[in-house]
Design a protein around this motif. Structure first.
Motif, mmCIF file in Angstrom:
data_model
loop_
_atom_site.group_PDB
_atom_site.id
_atom_site.type_symbol
_atom_site.label_atom_id
_atom_site.label_comp_id
_atom_site.label_asym_id
_atom_site.label_seq_id
_atom_site.Cartn_x
_atom_site.Cartn_y
_atom_site.Cartn_z
ATOM 1 N N ASP A 46 2.268 27.104 -15.155
ATOM 2 C CA ASP A 46 2.756 26.383 -16.337
ATOM 3 C C ASP A 46 1.639 25.674 -17.092
ATOM 4 O O ASP A 46 1.766 25.400 -18.287
ATOM 5 C CB ASP A 46 3.807 25.358 -15.922
ATOM 6 N N ASN A 47 0.550 25.337 -16.386
ATOM 7 C CA ASN A 47 -0.618 24.680 -16.982
ATOM 8 C C ASN A 47 -0.212 23.457 -17.820
ATOM 9 O O ASN A 47 -0.509 23.363 -19.015
ATOM 10 C CB ASN A 47 -1.415 25.666 -17.834
ATOM 11 N N VAL A 48 0.454 22.512 -17.162
ATOM 12 C CA VAL A 48 0.923 21.299 -17.843
ATOM 13 C C VAL A 48 0.035 20.111 -17.487
ATOM 14 O O VAL A 48 -0.645 20.101 -16.460
ATOM 15 C CB VAL A 48 2.384 20.995 -17.454
ATOM 16 N N ARG A 49 0.064 19.092 -18.328
ATOM 17 C CA ARG A 49 -0.748 17.888 -18.102
ATOM 18 C C ARG A 49 -0.038 16.865 -17.214
ATOM 19 O O ARG A 49 -0.667 15.996 -16.621
ATOM 20 C CB ARG A 49 -1.095 17.234 -19.441
ATOM 21 N N LEU A 50 1.296 16.923 -17.176
ATOM 22 C CA LEU A 50 2.120 15.984 -16.407
ATOM 23 C C LEU A 50 1.982 14.545 -16.925
ATOM 24 O O LEU A 50 2.113 13.591 -16.158
ATOM 25 C CB LEU A 50 1.795 16.035 -14.906
ATOM 26 N N GLY A 51 1.731 14.401 -18.208
ATOM 27 C CA GLY A 51 1.630 13.081 -18.809
ATOM 28 C C GLY A 51 2.960 12.626 -19.392
ATOM 29 O O GLY A 51 4.016 13.194 -19.100
ATOM 30 N N LEU A 52 2.892 11.588 -20.240
ATOM 31 C CA LEU A 52 4.085 11.026 -20.866
ATOM 32 C C LEU A 52 3.834 10.753 -22.344
ATOM 33 O O LEU A 52 2.701 10.436 -22.735
ATOM 34 C CB LEU A 52 4.469 9.706 -20.195
ATOM 35 N N PRO A 53 4.878 10.832 -23.177
ATOM 36 C CA PRO A 53 4.741 10.393 -24.569
ATOM 37 C C PRO A 53 4.405 8.903 -24.618
ATOM 38 O O PRO A 53 4.749 8.145 -23.702
ATOM 39 C CB PRO A 53 6.135 10.670 -25.155
ATOM 40 N N SER A 54 3.759 8.476 -25.678
ATOM 41 C CA SER A 54 3.281 7.095 -25.781
ATOM 42 C C SER A 54 4.412 6.068 -25.669
ATOM 43 O O SER A 54 4.232 4.997 -25.077
ATOM 44 C CB SER A 54 2.524 6.891 -27.099
ATOM 45 N N LYS A 58 4.562 2.944 -22.955
ATOM 46 C CA LYS A 58 4.769 1.534 -23.297
ATOM 47 C C LYS A 58 5.955 0.964 -22.531
ATOM 48 O O LYS A 58 5.929 -0.197 -22.096
ATOM 49 C CB LYS A 58 4.988 1.392 -24.807
ATOM 50 N N LEU A 59 6.986 1.768 -22.351
ATOM 51 C CA LEU A 59 8.167 1.316 -21.620
ATOM 52 C C LEU A 59 7.836 1.045 -20.158
ATOM 53 O O LEU A 59 8.324 0.086 -19.564
ATOM 54 C CB LEU A 59 9.280 2.363 -21.733
ATOM 55 N N THR A 61 4.964 0.034 -19.047
ATOM 56 C CA THR A 61 4.241 -1.243 -19.041
ATOM 57 C C THR A 61 5.221 -2.405 -19.150
ATOM 58 O O THR A 61 5.102 -3.410 -18.433
ATOM 59 C CB THR A 61 3.237 -1.288 -20.204
ATOM 60 N N LYS A 62 6.210 -2.272 -20.018
ATOM 61 C CA LYS A 62 7.214 -3.318 -20.215
ATOM 62 C C LYS A 62 8.018 -3.549 -18.936
ATOM 63 O O LYS A 62 8.394 -4.687 -18.632
ATOM 64 C CB LYS A 62 8.140 -2.925 -21.372
ATOM 65 N N ARG A 63 8.277 -2.466 -18.191
ATOM 66 C CA ARG A 63 9.043 -2.591 -16.942
ATOM 67 C C ARG A 63 8.200 -3.104 -15.788
ATOM 68 O O ARG A 63 8.702 -3.314 -14.694
ATOM 69 C CB ARG A 63 9.645 -1.227 -16.561
ATOM 70 N N GLY A 64 6.903 -3.282 -16.011
ATOM 71 C CA GLY A 64 6.033 -3.777 -14.959
ATOM 72 C C GLY A 64 5.579 -2.730 -13.974
ATOM 73 O O GLY A 64 5.119 -3.043 -12.873
ATOM 74 N N ARG A 74 -0.799 3.872 -17.556
ATOM 75 C CA ARG A 74 0.476 3.880 -18.273
ATOM 76 C C ARG A 74 1.362 5.058 -17.894
ATOM 77 O O ARG A 74 2.498 5.152 -18.348
ATOM 78 C CB ARG A 74 0.201 3.868 -19.777
ATOM 79 N N SER A 75 0.850 5.958 -17.060
ATOM 80 C CA SER A 75 1.613 7.111 -16.603
ATOM 81 C C SER A 75 1.573 7.165 -15.080
ATOM 82 O O SER A 75 0.706 6.547 -14.455
ATOM 83 C CB SER A 75 1.034 8.407 -17.184
ATOM 84 N N PRO A 76 2.488 7.904 -14.470
ATOM 85 C CA PRO A 76 2.477 8.018 -13.009
ATOM 86 C C PRO A 76 1.209 8.710 -12.506
ATOM 87 O O PRO A 76 0.556 9.465 -13.238
ATOM 88 C CB PRO A 76 3.719 8.875 -12.713
ATOM 89 N N LEU A 77 0.871 8.437 -11.252
ATOM 90 C CA LEU A 77 -0.168 9.230 -10.601
ATOM 91 C C LEU A 77 0.257 10.685 -10.602
ATOM 92 O O LEU A 77 1.444 10.994 -10.464
ATOM 93 C CB LEU A 77 -0.361 8.765 -9.152
#
Length: 228
Positions: A46-54, A58-59, A61-64, A74-77
């Motif tokens: 699949d060659n994906v980055r496994l990241g998250l939209p901005s 931010k959410l 970070t807000k959730r701690g 700002r993204s999971p390991l």
């Protein structure tokens, strides 16, 4: 998966038969986790980055979720599992900024060739065991103890999911039913292409269901058998 239980086509192409809402659903579930887990074969295909939209970064970070000194991103390991370790270091997952997309951690074995070890150490954290296969329960203990991970989202593939399931290491299943029928014995199901039954049937308790358009989003609770 499709209505007849297929998670991809017979040529194992990346999933593209679900809606935009399903893709967003995947991102939202990923954002809840401390780490996202993927098998090498699925990652290579699949060659994906496994990241998250901005906005989801931010959410988090807000959730701690970024307060841990070991997970100040700002993204999971992003965790890769590979028994042989022959992972292409030019995949997209290695070409994104760890500060925003999350560090990459690889669990493999001493079977990983030296040249791959040298190349991958520049882009990821390696954990190489002396066994022939990665100890999945040990990997989860390591993530908990060394990286303060409490929630792991496994995004496939079917072989890794089945291995975790057989060892009693799955406690929740998020499943999208897409409005298609593929047929064919050569397209894998949720537990892969193996003709073997699971060692024991796994009981799933339905805890959530949403219908959006022609897709059905299901959440099942699975009682884990293993204690870490």
């Amino acid at each position: 998966m499709t209505v007849d239980g297929k998670i991809t086509t017979r040529d194992f192409s990346p999933v593209n038969f679900t809606s935009r809402e399903d893709k967003l659903h995947l991102f939202r579930k990923r954002a809840l986790a401390d780490a996202v887990l993927v098998g090498h074969t699925t990652l290579q295909r699949d060659n994906v980055r496994l990241g998250l939209p901005s906005e989801l970064q931010k959410l988090r970070t807000k959730r701690g979720q970024t307060r841990s000194p070991l997970r100040q991103t700002r993204s999971p390991l992003r965790v890769i599992v590979s028994n042989e370790g022959k992972i292409d270091n030019q995949l997209k997952i290695f070409r994104s900024d760890p500060a925003t997309a999350g560090p990459v951690i690889i669990f493999s074995t001493r079977r990983m060739p030296k040249k791959f070890q040298t190349a991958l150490r520049k882009k990821a954290i390696l954990h190489l065991s002396k066994s022939e296969h990665v100890d999945l329960a040990g990997m989860l203990r390591n993530l908990r103890d060394e990286y303060e991970v409490r929630t792991v989202a496994c995004e496939g593939g079917a072989t890794l999911f089945r291995s975790l399931l057989e060892r009693g290491l799955i406690d929740q299943l998020n499943l999208t039913i897409a409005p298609y029928l593929f047929g064919g014995a050569g397209a894998p199901t949720l537990t892969g292409l193996s003709k073997r039954f699971l060692p024991a049937s796994v009981h799933c308790t339905l805890t959530g269901m949403r219908v959006i358009g022609d897709e059905c989003f299901l959440t099942y609770r699975i009682k884990p058998k293993a204690k870490l």
